[in-house]
Design an enzyme around this catalytic site. Structure first.
Site, PDB file in Angstrom:
ATOM      1  N   ASP A   4      -5.738   7.521   6.761  1.00 47.09           N
ATOM      2  CA  ASP A   4      -4.114   8.222   6.854  1.00 47.09           C
ATOM      3  C   ASP A   4      -4.402   9.256   7.311  1.00 47.09           C
ATOM      4  O   ASP A   4      -5.213  10.063   7.541  1.00 47.09           O
ATOM      5  CB  ASP A   4      -4.202   9.040   5.093  1.00 47.09           C
ATOM      6  CG  ASP A   4      -2.514   9.350   5.290  1.00 47.09           C
ATOM      7  OD1 ASP A   4      -1.911   9.337   4.137  1.00 47.09           O
ATOM      8  OD2 ASP A   4      -2.444  10.214   6.106  1.00 47.09           O
ATOM      9  N   ASP A 102       2.251   6.733   7.972  1.00 43.68           N
ATOM     10  CA  ASP A 102       0.977   7.191   8.772  1.00 43.68           C
ATOM     11  C   ASP A 102      -0.426   6.958   7.960  1.00 43.68           C
ATOM     12  O   ASP A 102      -1.117   7.784   8.382  1.00 43.68           O
ATOM     13  CB  ASP A 102       0.809   8.207   8.561  1.00 43.68           C
ATOM     14  CG  ASP A 102       0.753   9.184   7.420  1.00 43.68           C
ATOM     15  OD1 ASP A 102       0.903   8.666   6.768  1.00 43.68           O
ATOM     16  OD2 ASP A 102      -0.404  10.761   7.553  1.00 43.68           O
ATOM     17  N   GLU A 103       0.121   6.255   7.501  1.00 45.08           N
ATOM     18  CA  GLU A 103      -0.814   5.255   6.782  1.00 45.08           C
ATOM     19  C   GLU A 103      -0.998   4.036   6.475  1.00 45.08           C
ATOM     20  O   GLU A 103       0.172   3.279   6.218  1.00 45.08           O
ATOM     21  CB  GLU A 103      -1.569   6.211   5.549  1.00 45.08           C
ATOM     22  CG  GLU A 103      -0.195   5.731   4.315  1.00 45.08           C
ATOM     23  CD  GLU A 103      -0.451   6.072   3.352  1.00 45.08           C
ATOM     24  OE1 GLU A 103      -1.152   6.215   2.133  1.00 45.08           O
ATOM     25  OE2 GLU A 103       0.534   7.726   3.286  1.00 45.08           O
TER      26      GLU A 103
HETATM   27  N1  DCP Z   1       6.673  13.358   5.274  1.00 43.12           N
HETATM   28  C1  DCP Z   1       8.540  13.690   4.997  1.00 43.12           C
HETATM   29  N2  DCP Z   1       8.530  14.334   4.149  1.00 43.12           N
HETATM   30  C2  DCP Z   1       7.929  14.589   3.064  1.00 43.12           C
HETATM   31  C3  DCP Z   1       6.605  14.127   2.912  1.00 43.12           C
HETATM   32  C4  DCP Z   1       5.587  13.191   4.538  1.00 43.12           C
HETATM   33  O1  DCP Z   1       8.967  13.844   6.023  1.00 43.12           O
HETATM   34  N3  DCP Z   1       7.777  14.673   2.147  1.00 43.12           N
HETATM   35  C5  DCP Z   1       6.137  13.085   6.353  1.00 43.12           C
HETATM   36  C6  DCP Z   1       5.477  14.168   6.996  1.00 43.12           C
HETATM   37  C7  DCP Z   1       4.166  13.796   7.557  1.00 43.12           C
HETATM   38  C8  DCP Z   1       4.636  12.231   7.560  1.00 43.12           C
HETATM   39  O2  DCP Z   1       5.413  11.735   6.377  1.00 43.12           O
HETATM   40  O3  DCP Z   1       3.311  14.027   8.348  1.00 43.12           O
HETATM   41  C9  DCP Z   1       2.814  11.657   6.656  1.00 43.12           C
HETATM   42  O4  DCP Z   1       3.022  12.149   5.391  1.00 43.12           O
HETATM   43  P1  DCP Z   1       1.718  12.593   4.329  1.00 43.12           P
HETATM   44  O5  DCP Z   1       1.390  12.033   3.120  1.00 43.12           O
HETATM   45  O6  DCP Z   1       0.157  11.519   4.690  1.00 43.12           O
HETATM   46  O7  DCP Z   1       1.343  13.519   5.007  1.00 43.12           O
HETATM   47  P2  DCP Z   1       0.714  14.396   6.359  1.00 43.12           P
HETATM   48  O8  DCP Z   1      -0.093  12.606   7.345  1.00 43.12           O
HETATM   49  O9  DCP Z   1       1.158  15.621   6.830  1.00 43.12           O
HETATM   50  O10 DCP Z   1      -0.764  15.093   5.545  1.00 43.12           O
HETATM   51  P3  DCP Z   1      -2.308  14.907   4.702  1.00 43.12           P
HETATM   52  O11 DCP Z   1      -2.911  15.555   6.015  1.00 43.12           O
HETATM   53  O12 DCP Z   1      -2.456  15.587   3.622  1.00 43.12           O
HETATM   54  O13 DCP Z   1      -1.919  13.051   4.880  1.00 43.12           O
HETATM   55 MG    MG Z   2      -1.174  12.039   6.749  1.00 42.82          MG
HETATM   56 MG    MG Z   3       0.591   9.618   4.598  1.00 44.17          MG
END
Ligand code: DCP
Ligand code: MG
Ligand code: MG
Length: 350
Positions: A4, A102-103
């Site tokens: 991720d 992203d995962e």
């Molecule tokens: N995303 C979004 N709205 C949300 C959650 C996430 O648009 N409520 C988008 C933005 C994030 C991406 O999806 O960058 C990936 O979600 P993740 O849950 O993997 O979160 P992040 O990658 O941002 O952070 P982490 O380092 O915790 O994985």
């Molecule tokens: Mg992420």
């Molecule tokens: Mg994710």
């Protein structure tokens, strides 16, 4: 193995705006007049230190930290970065399932833990080196456990949870940290006096099935360290596309054919390297006034013909070149099947 990306949208923005690095900022704000509306899509780690996180109203984030930086989301850019991440993971030759933008889950078969850790280190380094993006990686004895290991490894970490470590890894954790348990399920479990995974494991499985159906059984099994779900490639959910700004704004399609040709070649190179067949061909025109339109068509049979994509792109784009000058064009194909195996099945219907 579960991979991720760390603070994905924000990390993508840091790549092209180095001045944001290390700063507290969010992605996902949009303005309406002078007002900031909407919710935070993600936040940089510097912003998370203040408790600013996904799904929080933007206005609240600014209240917490008035100097907060922000960037408007650019979905095509994140999709492109996502495709690069997935393509890089695929190069290792294991089956992979994109679980979100992203995962991904990667099926390592019966690989031993030490080898899996080495692979995780190598993949993580390569993602950083080739894409400039940080990620975290978890390894476990099932998809759910690998994902939980990945969550626990964040940010910028690797965690291997061996079968014999799984119970102690999970027991103290809240039910909400199980993949598949969202806010609602969490509340309903709490109403049954179940807060932790250990508690879930001690619950009456029949009561869980009563309440949640097949999810209840699944959760009970997860609490007991059992996850047999398979890694499945979802070729049909992918699309592959490229877009490019024209050297000069165009009003006629013949002014765009060189760019269409090279976009087609780039798209088809990736399609061929993955062994996909597709049925949908689309184009996009972005106009000088920054509006954009897309058009697509579905072919009768699955195909991987570059000539067909090129000629279809020209035909579709012609239909979009009736108004303002065109600044940027794109070519995209979608509705895939993997070439091996499913081809016959599908073409029998057409
Ligand atoms: N995303 C979004 N709205 C949300 C959650 C996430 O648009 N409520 C988008 C933005 C994030 C991406 O999806 O960058 C990936 O979600 P993740 O849950 O993997 O979160 P992040 O990658 O941002 O952070 P982490 O380092 O915790 O994985
Ligand atoms: Mg992420
Ligand atoms: Mg994710």
């Amino acid at each position: 193995m579960h991979v991720d990306m760390d603070y994905f949208y924000a990390a993508c923005e840091e790549l092209r705006h180095p001045e944001l690095r290390g700063r507290p900022f969010v992605v996902g704000i949009y303005k309406e007049g002078d007002k900031l509306r909407g919710v935070v899509q993600t936040s940089s780690y510097a912003a998370r230190k203040f408790g600013i996180k996904s799904a929080m109203p933007t206005a609240m984030a600014f209240k917490i930290y008035p100097e907060l930086g922000y960037v408007a989301p650019d979905d095509p850019y994140y999709e492109e970065m996502s495709r690069r991440v997935m393509a890089l993971l695929r190069e290792r030759g294991f089956p992979i399932e994109a679980m979100s933008i992203d995962e991904a889950a990667v099926d390592l078969g019966a690989m031993g833990y030490d080898e899996a850790r080495k692979l995780a280190v190598s993949v993580k380094n390569e993602v950083k080196k080739r894409l400039g993006l940080p990620c975290s990686i978890g390894v476990g004895t099932g998809k759910a456990f690998a994902k939980m290991a990945c969550d626990a490894a964040k940010p910028d970490g690797i965690l291997v949870v061996r079968r014999e470590e799984l119970a102690s890894f999970m027991d103290g954790k809240k039910v909400g940290s199980l993949p598949g348990v969202g806010k609602k399920t969490e509340e309903r479990l709490r109403a049954m006096k179940i807060d932790t995974i250990a508690g879930l494991g001690r619950a009456d499985p029949m009561a869980l099935i009563d309440q949640f159906g097949s999810l209840g059984k699944e959760l009970y099994m997860l609490a007991h360290g059992v996850d047999d779900s398979k890694v499945v490639e979802h070729a049909e959910t992918l699309s592959i596309g490229r877009e490019r700004t024209l050297p000069r704004d165009a009003t006629r399609v013949d002014e765009t054919i060189d760019v269409l040709k090279s976009l087609t070649d780039e798209v088809m190179k990736e399609v061929h390297s993955r062994g996909f067949l597709f049925r949908n061909i689309g184009v996009k025109a972005k106009y000088a006034d920054f509006t954009e339109r897309i058009r697509s068509t579905t072919t009768n049979n699955y195909t991987d013909s570059s000539d067909l994509v090129y000629s279809t792109a020209i035909r579709l784009l012609r239909g979009l070149m009736t108004g303002p000058r065109v600044r940027k064009v794109g070519v995209r194909v979608s509705r895939f099947v993997a070439e091996k195996g499913q081809k016959k099945l599908f073409s029998a219907h057409t």
